[in-house]
Design a protein around this motif. Sequence first.
Motif, PDB file in Angstrom:
ATOM      1  N   ASN A 149      79.165  19.078  61.073  1.00  0.00           N
ATOM      2  CA  ASN A 149      79.032  17.675  61.465  1.00  0.00           C
ATOM      3  C   ASN A 149      77.731  17.022  61.014  1.00  0.00           C
ATOM      4  N   LYS A 150      77.093  17.608  60.016  1.00  0.00           N
ATOM      5  CA  LYS A 150      75.787  17.104  59.585  1.00  0.00           C
ATOM      6  C   LYS A 150      75.835  15.622  59.238  1.00  0.00           C
ATOM      7  N   GLU A 151      76.842  15.214  58.450  1.00  0.00           N
ATOM      8  CA  GLU A 151      76.928  13.809  58.030  1.00  0.00           C
ATOM      9  C   GLU A 151      77.096  12.885  59.223  1.00  0.00           C
ATOM     10  N   ARG A 152      77.944  13.251  60.163  1.00  0.00           N
ATOM     11  CA  ARG A 152      78.172  12.425  61.348  1.00  0.00           C
ATOM     12  C   ARG A 152      76.902  12.307  62.160  1.00  0.00           C
ATOM     13  N   TYR A 153      76.212  13.415  62.326  1.00  0.00           N
ATOM     14  CA  TYR A 153      75.006  13.402  63.138  1.00  0.00           C
ATOM     15  C   TYR A 153      73.888  12.603  62.468  1.00  0.00           C
ATOM     16  N   LEU A 670      66.993  16.671  61.199  1.00  0.00           N
ATOM     17  CA  LEU A 670      68.035  16.116  60.331  1.00  0.00           C
ATOM     18  C   LEU A 670      67.453  14.994  59.459  1.00  0.00           C
ATOM     19  N   PRO A 671      67.636  15.053  58.139  1.00  0.00           N
ATOM     20  CA  PRO A 671      67.241  13.922  57.289  1.00  0.00           C
ATOM     21  C   PRO A 671      68.059  12.696  57.683  1.00  0.00           C
ATOM     22  N   THR A 672      67.378  11.571  57.950  1.00  0.00           N
ATOM     23  CA  THR A 672      68.068  10.416  58.513  1.00  0.00           C
ATOM     24  C   THR A 672      67.865   9.183  57.650  1.00  0.00           C
ATOM     25  N   PRO A 673      68.951   8.467  57.271  1.00  0.00           N
ATOM     26  CA  PRO A 673      68.810   7.219  56.514  1.00  0.00           C
ATOM     27  C   PRO A 673      68.059   6.179  57.345  1.00  0.00           C
TER      28      PRO A 673
END
Length: 944
Positions: A149-153, A670-673
């Motif tokens: 779920n990395k992308e969702r998180y 987590l790398p975050t936009p």
Amino acid sequence: MASTDSFGAKGTIQAGGAEHEIFRLSAVEGAERLPFSLKVLLENLLRTEDGANVTADHIRALAGWDPAAEPDTEIQFTPARVIMQDFTGVPCVVDLATMREAVTELGGDPTKVNPLAPAELVIDHSVIIDVFGRPDAFERNVDFEYQRNKERYQFLRWGQGAFDEFKVVPPGTGIVHQVNIEHLARVVMTRNGQAYPDTLVGTDSHTTMVNGLGVLGWGVGGIEAEAAMLGQPVSMLIPKVVGFKLTGEIPPGATATDVVLTITEMLRRQGVVGKFVEFYGEGVGAVPLANRATIGNMSPEFGSTAAIFPIDDETVRYLKLTGRPAAQLELVEAYAKEQGLWHDPSREPVFSETLTLDLSTVVPSIAGPKRPQDRIELSSAKQAFRTVLVDYAGAPDQTDPDDAASTPRPSVDESVEETFPASDPAAPGSDTQDEAPHATTFSAAEGADGRASRPVTVTLADGASFELDHGAVVISSITSCTNTSNPSVMLGAALLAKNAVDRGLAIKPWVKTSMAPGSKVVTDYYERAGLWPYLEKLGYHLVGYGCTTCIGNSGPLAEEISAAVNEGDLAVVSVLSGNRNFEGRINPDIKMNYLASPPLVIAYGLAGTMDFDFETQPLGTSPDGTEVYLRDIWPTAKDVQDTIDSSITEEMFTNDYADVFAGDERWRSLPTPEGKTFEWDPESTYVRKPPYFEGMAPDPSPVVDVSGARVLAKLGDSVTTDHISPAGSIKADTPAGQYLVEHGVEKRDFNSYGSRRGNHEVMIRGTFANIRLRNQLLDGVSGGYTRDFTKDGAPQAFIYDASRNYIDAGIPLVVLGGKEYGSGSSRDWAAKGTALLGVRAVIVESYERIHRSNLIGMGVLPLQFPAGETAESLGLDGTETFDIAGVTALNDGSTPRTVHVTATKDDGEKVEFDAVVRIDTPGEADYYRNGGIMQYVLRGMLRS
């Protein structure tokens, strides 16, 4: 916006060291006689009165409520906050992100798109029990969760930074409803200098758990929740209120779970769909808060909108225990007493209907094998299992099960439960929606006792060998918000585990065991009480803090067991401490699912089979050769209470929730936009920009009639949102699986539909794709298939593939169904997917509340057959072409009561009838005229 305050209700109150503005209910004549829940709504109207959406007439109508009248007065309820879980919350944040872009394209300011009411999202639906029965199960399952779920998180972390008034509780913290009652709920809100009752809507049907705290709230679809976050009131009719009087005390041997299963059965029989249920009487004060929360949690299973308890000393005691500040406790008590919201057991409000339960009459119970309202007394459980087994396991000389599916069903009102033989697949309310028994017919051997038996020998990797048969309990799971928030049943289960270990008992080797608490506080009090070692000795290791088994995240069975189940076509069983047990929900290998209290979950793990009588059969033998029965290891009420008193402290709650939004190192790293608008990744298979606003004009186009529509699916009774909405695992040979393969996703990385709710392409392909769905356009076929009338001979096709062909040909679609259409969880994708498949209208016998509302929110017209009529009685088989005339009357600003439907058969014969329009309020009509609730909100933002 300031209230126009037509009644001069505005005043102040001193509490908690501060002065607060309030709107006094005493200013409105008639307020004092109202039930608690309607007083909360009345305050809401007083505070939000603007002369347009909320008027003095609305306030007078509510104050003058006639308990006997059918609901017909619309009011606009403005919830104080919104709560979400990650499955339903991710699409909400996706839609908000998309709205920011749409506002920009239409010349607005994207930064103005923010929640206007506090919105909190708890990530609790994503952890899957891949690993169990070992000390590292929790860490390994959380690692898998982050990998999947990395992308969702990352997207949710972006949302937490980009939107004002939006907070995220990270994974591995707890279940949304337990976190809500233990930490997030305010009971009395304070904002902008005002004090007012804490109210909410949530994107999960079990939001009603907070009703146990005296907080009015209920589950809505994600679509409605988005509107509430953006300041839109919830349009509703002033409801009937059912008073439920509690007397007596729970007897020894019975639990809060038994109480709630009894109440569920009573209220389903009473018929409370669309009503509020309110508990009152002398017995209320003796009901612990945790038990109140357990009861409130099951409101969707009753069918009621809410199931609320008033505020009293027990409420304040619980708030103190869970670490709320002293100033908040003082405010809650002072405000509730000032407003007449404090429970007075000597005063009996006026109710629309009343019921009474003497708690001393409650007996140990379970519910199943496919609906939470189907209560079974534990003493009768063995025989009840044997009675229904024939439906799942087949029997000698049984007729073709498909013949049963064509049996005409009796017509009953949606709120009445009729009694049918357990073997009748056409029973109203059946979760199988007219589905025939699962198992193909075979000549099952009969045991000496007459029951069906088909033993299959299993040898596990560790060399253990045993026979598996019908009724084997292959999942025993303590899980779900319903019970893991309740120390009496959780510590009761742990004490039972201790007693079982002390007597030398063990769980059967074919049972997949799991413990998924609703918050870290449970872990704390298990450790303080010294009970974890006993649970772990039996295999109930911590597997995660989340919903797990109750929402279908039970994880796979051992390969050897799964193979044996499928080889023998065995009707095996799950037993869980949850609130939902619909078919196909818990695990694809399991046909029969039972709800039980946490102690009974362990008891069935020890028994290893549903074909068991706890009164007459021993669970095992102690080392000294003594037979051990359930009564020998069941903890006394005193043992449980003493353990509660010695092991639960206020500090546990304050410590565990001190930094609840920060998360662990996994979350923080987590790398975050960044940025006010989201940078969509065109390669993402998890989060994609949905098409809802493509080509949207500032003003809506006129509503048009439906012409030349084809039937996408013809369905039976009790089609749940689990049948409609994509859920569970994704199979490689389905349209969703094919899409993922085409986008380079390996099968092992498919994850679940729930985890991919932010990608509309996956979700459209999974709509109406449940393996248990029975589309009556096809004979003897279950799953996501239909007939494609764009092709010669109308061949069988995937529902998604057929819908694409219809859309390309410009052919609108309709869905036909039976009673209780859309019951179950508040799944927004059940409506979103329906709309994106090209469905313009749904015509059924009756709806459950949330799904009907969600259909309107997505621009789909909900219609009902005339009273007493069904698709069958009208002679409709789904091969007709449908025209729906009269919808255009909505363009005049009114809502027609009926529209005229003409169904034309291949030979030119016409079937005509007037369908009831289930757009129930003017607000819903506005949403429909705009093409949906999101378009309505967006246009309103642009105008302002």
